[in-house]
Write a protein that holds these residues in place. Structure first.
Motif, PDB file in Angstrom:
ATOM      1  N   SER A 258       1.096   6.545   4.698  1.00  0.00           N
ATOM      2  CA  SER A 258       2.313   6.079   4.023  1.00  0.00           C
ATOM      3  C   SER A 258       3.482   7.035   4.246  1.00  0.00           C
ATOM      4  O   SER A 258       4.450   7.022   3.492  1.00  0.00           O
ATOM      5  CB  SER A 258       2.052   5.921   2.523  1.00  0.00           C
ATOM      6  OG  SER A 258       0.986   5.026   2.273  1.00  0.00           O
TER       7      SER A 258
ATOM      8  N   VAL B 204       6.912   5.423   7.512  1.00  0.00           N
ATOM      9  CA  VAL B 204       7.716   5.765   6.347  1.00  0.00           C
ATOM     10  C   VAL B 204       8.378   4.479   5.839  1.00  0.00           C
ATOM     11  O   VAL B 204       8.939   3.708   6.610  1.00  0.00           O
ATOM     12  CB  VAL B 204       8.790   6.804   6.701  1.00  0.00           C
ATOM     13  CG1 VAL B 204       9.680   7.078   5.502  1.00  0.00           C
ATOM     14  CG2 VAL B 204       8.145   8.093   7.172  1.00  0.00           C
ATOM     15  N   ASP B 205       8.295   4.226   4.549  1.00  0.00           N
ATOM     16  CA  ASP B 205       8.846   3.012   3.930  1.00  0.00           C
ATOM     17  C   ASP B 205       8.147   1.735   4.395  1.00  0.00           C
ATOM     18  O   ASP B 205       8.694   0.643   4.263  1.00  0.00           O
ATOM     19  CB  ASP B 205      10.354   2.891   4.200  1.00  0.00           C
ATOM     20  CG  ASP B 205      11.139   4.053   3.616  1.00  0.00           C
ATOM     21  OD1 ASP B 205      10.719   4.568   2.569  1.00  0.00           O
ATOM     22  OD2 ASP B 205      12.145   4.459   4.213  1.00  0.00           O
ATOM     23  N   LYS B 206       6.947   1.866   4.960  1.00  0.00           N
ATOM     24  CA  LYS B 206       6.147   0.704   5.337  1.00  0.00           C
ATOM     25  C   LYS B 206       4.763   0.863   4.716  1.00  0.00           C
ATOM     26  O   LYS B 206       3.753   0.919   5.413  1.00  0.00           O
ATOM     27  CB  LYS B 206       6.044   0.584   6.858  1.00  0.00           C
ATOM     28  CG  LYS B 206       7.360   0.304   7.558  1.00  0.00           C
ATOM     29  CD  LYS B 206       7.174   0.190   9.059  1.00  0.00           C
ATOM     30  CE  LYS B 206       8.511  -0.070   9.757  1.00  0.00           C
ATOM     31  NZ  LYS B 206       8.341  -0.151  11.232  1.00  0.00           N
ATOM     32  N   CYS B 207       4.750   0.944   3.416  1.00  0.00           N
ATOM     33  CA  CYS B 207       3.528   1.289   2.697  1.00  0.00           C
ATOM     34  C   CYS B 207       2.634   0.074   2.460  1.00  0.00           C
ATOM     35  O   CYS B 207       3.109  -1.057   2.422  1.00  0.00           O
ATOM     36  CB  CYS B 207       3.871   1.961   1.376  1.00  0.00           C
ATOM     37  SG  CYS B 207       4.955   3.392   1.602  1.00  0.00           S
TER      38      CYS B 207
ATOM     39  N   LYS C 295       2.317  -1.170  -3.507  1.00  0.00           N
ATOM     40  CA  LYS C 295       3.568  -1.096  -4.252  1.00  0.00           C
ATOM     41  C   LYS C 295       3.389  -0.150  -5.430  1.00  0.00           C
ATOM     42  O   LYS C 295       2.695  -0.464  -6.389  1.00  0.00           O
ATOM     43  CB  LYS C 295       3.978  -2.485  -4.748  1.00  0.00           C
ATOM     44  CG  LYS C 295       5.335  -2.536  -5.439  1.00  0.00           C
ATOM     45  CD  LYS C 295       5.669  -3.965  -5.831  1.00  0.00           C
ATOM     46  CE  LYS C 295       7.038  -4.046  -6.492  1.00  0.00           C
ATOM     47  NZ  LYS C 295       7.368  -5.431  -6.905  1.00  0.00           N
TER      48      LYS C 295
ATOM     49  N   ALA D 147      12.554   5.626  -6.685  1.00  0.00           N
ATOM     50  CA  ALA D 147      12.479   4.590  -5.662  1.00  0.00           C
ATOM     51  C   ALA D 147      11.129   3.901  -5.709  1.00  0.00           C
ATOM     52  O   ALA D 147      10.099   4.506  -5.936  1.00  0.00           O
ATOM     53  CB  ALA D 147      12.686   5.202  -4.281  1.00  0.00           C
TER      54      ALA D 147
ATOM     55  N   VAL E  76       8.319   1.606  -3.683  1.00  0.00           N
ATOM     56  CA  VAL E  76       7.893   1.312  -2.328  1.00  0.00           C
ATOM     57  C   VAL E  76       7.310  -0.089  -2.293  1.00  0.00           C
ATOM     58  O   VAL E  76       6.410  -0.422  -3.057  1.00  0.00           O
ATOM     59  CB  VAL E  76       6.814   2.320  -1.880  1.00  0.00           C
ATOM     60  CG1 VAL E  76       6.391   2.027  -0.454  1.00  0.00           C
ATOM     61  CG2 VAL E  76       7.371   3.731  -1.978  1.00  0.00           C
TER      62      VAL E  76
ATOM     63  N   THR F 104       3.953  -4.196   2.317  1.00  0.00           N
ATOM     64  CA  THR F 104       4.235  -4.857   3.582  1.00  0.00           C
ATOM     65  C   THR F 104       3.188  -5.931   3.804  1.00  0.00           C
ATOM     66  O   THR F 104       2.143  -5.949   3.170  1.00  0.00           O
ATOM     67  CB  THR F 104       4.176  -3.864   4.752  1.00  0.00           C
ATOM     68  OG1 THR F 104       2.828  -3.445   4.903  1.00  0.00           O
ATOM     69  CG2 THR F 104       5.050  -2.657   4.510  1.00  0.00           C
TER      70      THR F 104
END
Length: 219
Positions: A150, A195-198, A201, A207, A209, A212
């Protein structure tokens, strides 16, 4: 036997089978790596260090040595930087490809680790654990984990802890499968790619996440 216990039993069987597959047929590659480490830098082939495992039980983790001798004093949370000059020439390749972690199949076979789980930290880190963070010790540490697929080095220590606790609280064989598949992607394309494609949730402070659709540091 409840569903969680059955899944953990299956997890252990998979751990043993995969570890034997990695250890026995690939033994010639282990020998080649050992030779390369010995001829390119002074020191032992393997790096061994005590780490806390399940329920804080201490064990020695195995890795191929990737750093120069005397490089074991590091800052918690940022143990080794990407271009750290303490990393040996062959060590850069081993770390980038994650091959340095392969000897941990020995820890898996011994029951000290699993293929998937929170990464084992240094013993000194335990002093900073609160009740919430301590939950990451409720399962065997892993060769790869949710935080590692992640963003890993792009995450703060606090964020990595949150992923670890999430994994322990939401463990399933399906989640393990997704992490293993994503780990292949990390090896091929690097940690920055995810990164930011976890996979899950969770709330990382300010923030959140997003999930996907993809089914997918120290020495």
């Amino acid at each position: 036997m409840d569903d969680k216990k059955i899944q953990k039993l299956i997890k252990r069987v998979v751990d043993v089978v995969v570890s034997l597959v990695v250890l026995i047929p690939l033994l010639p590659i282990w020998v080649l790596i050992a030779i390369l480490i010995k001829v390119t830098s002074l020191g032992p082939v393997f790096f061994l260090q005590e780490r806390p495992g399940l329920n804080k039980q201490i064990f020695k983790v195995y890795k191929f040595r990737t750093m120069k001798l005397g490089s074991d004093k590091m800052v918690k949370g940022l143990e080794v930087m990407k271009d750290d000059n303490r990393i040996t020439t062959i060590g850069k390749f081993l770390r980038r490809s994650k091959i340095d972690e392969i000897p941990q199949v020995l820890n898996v076979l011994k029951g000290e680790m699993s293929l998937v789980g929170p990464r084992p930290e240094r013993i000194t880190s335990l002093a900073d654990y609160d009740e919430e963070i301590s939950k990451r010790l409720n399962m065997n540490p892993g060769m790869t984990g949710l935080a590692q697929v992640s963003g890993n080095i792009y995450l703060s220590l606090e964020e990595r802890y949150k992923y670890d606790v999430y994994y322990v609280e939401h463990y399933s064989l399906l989640l393990d499968l997704k992490i293993i598949i994503r780990t292949v992607g990390v090896v091929l394309f690097g940690e920055g790619r995810y990164v930011d494609k976890c996979l899950v949730k969770i709330n990382l402070g300010s923030a959140e996440v997003a999930t996907t659709k993809e089914e997918t540091i120290s020495e």
